[in-house]
Design an enzyme around this catalytic site. Structure first.
Site, short mmCIF file in Angstrom:
data_model
loop_
_atom_site.label_atom_id
_atom_site.label_comp_id
_atom_site.label_asym_id
_atom_site.label_seq_id
_atom_site.Cartn_x
_atom_site.Cartn_y
_atom_site.Cartn_z
N ASN A 1 133.59 85.29 28.73
CA ASN A 1 133.28 86.32 29.74
C ASN A 1 132.79 85.71 31.06
O ASN A 1 132.05 86.34 31.81
CB ASN A 1 132.32 87.36 29.17
CG ASN A 1 131.01 86.76 28.71
OD1 ASN A 1 130.79 85.57 28.85
ND2 ASN A 1 130.14 87.59 28.17
N HIS B 1 127.29 83.36 32.65
CA HIS B 1 125.99 83.64 32.01
C HIS B 1 124.99 83.91 33.13
O HIS B 1 125.04 83.26 34.18
CB HIS B 1 125.50 82.44 31.20
CG HIS B 1 124.02 82.50 30.89
ND1 HIS B 1 123.53 83.14 29.79
CD2 HIS B 1 122.93 82.05 31.58
CE1 HIS B 1 122.20 83.08 29.81
NE2 HIS B 1 121.82 82.41 30.89
N TYR C 1 121.23 78.13 23.50
CA TYR C 1 121.44 79.44 22.87
C TYR C 1 120.63 79.61 21.59
O TYR C 1 120.96 80.47 20.77
CB TYR C 1 122.92 79.65 22.60
CG TYR C 1 123.73 80.06 23.82
CD1 TYR C 1 123.47 81.25 24.49
CD2 TYR C 1 124.76 79.24 24.30
CE1 TYR C 1 124.21 81.64 25.60
CE2 TYR C 1 125.50 79.62 25.42
CZ TYR C 1 125.22 80.82 26.06
OH TYR C 1 125.96 81.21 27.15
N ARG D 1 122.65 90.08 37.25
CA ARG D 1 123.15 90.83 36.08
C ARG D 1 124.07 91.96 36.53
O ARG D 1 125.06 92.27 35.88
CB ARG D 1 121.98 91.40 35.28
CG ARG D 1 121.03 90.36 34.70
CD ARG D 1 121.57 89.60 33.54
NE ARG D 1 121.84 90.42 32.38
CZ ARG D 1 122.19 89.93 31.18
NH1 ARG D 1 122.31 88.61 31.01
NH2 ARG D 1 122.42 90.71 30.17
N LYS E 1 131.33 79.74 33.06
CA LYS E 1 131.70 79.30 31.71
C LYS E 1 133.08 78.62 31.67
O LYS E 1 133.85 78.69 32.62
CB LYS E 1 131.65 80.51 30.77
CG LYS E 1 130.24 81.08 30.59
CD LYS E 1 130.21 82.21 29.55
CE LYS E 1 128.80 82.74 29.34
NZ LYS E 1 128.75 83.78 28.29
N GLU F 1 115.29 78.54 31.49
CA GLU F 1 116.68 78.08 31.54
C GLU F 1 116.90 77.13 32.71
O GLU F 1 117.65 76.15 32.59
CB GLU F 1 117.61 79.30 31.63
CG GLU F 1 117.58 80.12 30.34
CD GLU F 1 118.42 81.39 30.40
OE1 GLU F 1 118.45 82.11 29.38
OE2 GLU F 1 119.03 81.68 31.44
P1 RTP Z 1 124.84 85.84 28.84
O1 RTP Z 1 123.63 85.55 27.98
O2 RTP Z 1 125.97 84.86 28.64
O3 RTP Z 1 124.51 86.06 30.26
O4 RTP Z 1 125.48 87.22 28.36
P2 RTP Z 1 124.77 88.52 27.86
O5 RTP Z 1 123.30 88.44 28.05
O6 RTP Z 1 125.53 89.62 28.51
O7 RTP Z 1 125.13 88.49 26.33
P3 RTP Z 1 124.26 87.98 25.07
O8 RTP Z 1 124.07 89.12 24.15
O9 RTP Z 1 123.06 87.20 25.54
O10 RTP Z 1 125.29 86.99 24.39
C1 RTP Z 1 125.46 85.68 24.86
C2 RTP Z 1 126.92 85.34 24.93
O11 RTP Z 1 127.45 85.30 23.61
C3 RTP Z 1 128.82 85.70 23.63
N1 RTP Z 1 128.99 86.84 22.75
N2 RTP Z 1 129.95 86.93 21.87
N3 RTP Z 1 131.70 87.78 19.83
C4 RTP Z 1 130.68 88.56 20.19
O12 RTP Z 1 130.46 89.66 19.68
C5 RTP Z 1 129.80 88.09 21.25
N4 RTP Z 1 128.74 88.73 21.72
C6 RTP Z 1 128.22 87.93 22.67
C7 RTP Z 1 129.16 86.04 25.07
O13 RTP Z 1 129.71 84.87 25.69
C8 RTP Z 1 127.80 86.38 25.64
O14 RTP Z 1 127.80 86.26 27.04
MG MG Z 2 122.09 86.83 27.35
#
Ligand code: RTP
Ligand code: MG
Length: 140
Positions: free
Chosen positions: A114, A117, A51, A87, A11, A128
């Site tokens: 973070n 992804h 997204y 993951r 990212k 994807e």
């Molecule tokens: P990713 O999709 O990026 O691999 O991460 P993830 O599954 O761990 O998290 P996800 O729930 O899919 O959320 C996608 C991305 O959105 C951002 N995020 N911001 N401000 C917030 O509360 C929040 N929550 C999620 C993060 O960049 C997350 O990786």
């Molecule tokens: Mg995710």
């Protein structure tokens, strides 16, 4: 467990700090192989499309703005159980909750910025990968 492919993004917070090599080192160290990779500047339309699953979430607009705030490195990773393995090496979404030794624990700036992804299922990985790569760009 069979050889699998997953989709990864390094990212903008990580490209900005010039730590993409450190992140690739973690991925390779976990037994994942980079079989496709390119550095791109995502458009807002691309980030919104990628997204789309999160479009009703309160963080959607901030997330899209963050993801287009600088270049990203999109990758296809290959290896045994690649989706789950990636993951695992990434760590929890919020670096405050991420296990020691994970990419997000060691490099993430915040729950949003973070660093990486990773696809959350083989089905989403296939979707994807197709979003960013043609078959010819993937060299296993
Ligand atoms: P990713 O999709 O990026 O691999 O991460 P993830 O599954 O761990 O998290 P996800 O729930 O899919 O959320 C996608 C991305 O959105 C951002 N995020 N911001 N401000 C917030 O509360 C929040 N929550 C999620 C993060 O960049 C997350 O990786
Ligand atoms: Mg995710």
């Amino acid at each position: 467990m069979a050889v699998q492919r997953t989709f990864s993004i390094i990212k903008p917070d990580a490209t900005r700090r010039n730590i993409t090599g450190k992140i690739v080192d973690r991925l390779e160290g976990a037994g994942l192989r980079v079989v496709a990779q390119k550095r791109i500047q995502m458009t807002r339309e691309q980030a919104e499309g990628f997204y789309a699953v999160h479009k009703e979430r309160p963080f959607f607009n901030d997330l899209v703005t963050f993801m287009i705030s600088g270049p990203v490195v999109v990758q296809v990773l290959e290896g045994e159980d690649a989706v789950a393995k990636n993951r695992e090496v990434m760590g929890a979404t919020n670096p405050a909750n991420a296990d020691a030794g994970t990419i997000r624990k060691d490099f993430a700036e915040s729950i949003e910025a973070n660093s990486v992804h990773g696809s959350d299922s083989p089905e989403n990985a296939a979707t994807e990968i197709k979003f960013f790569f043609t078959d010819a760009e993937i060299v296993g």
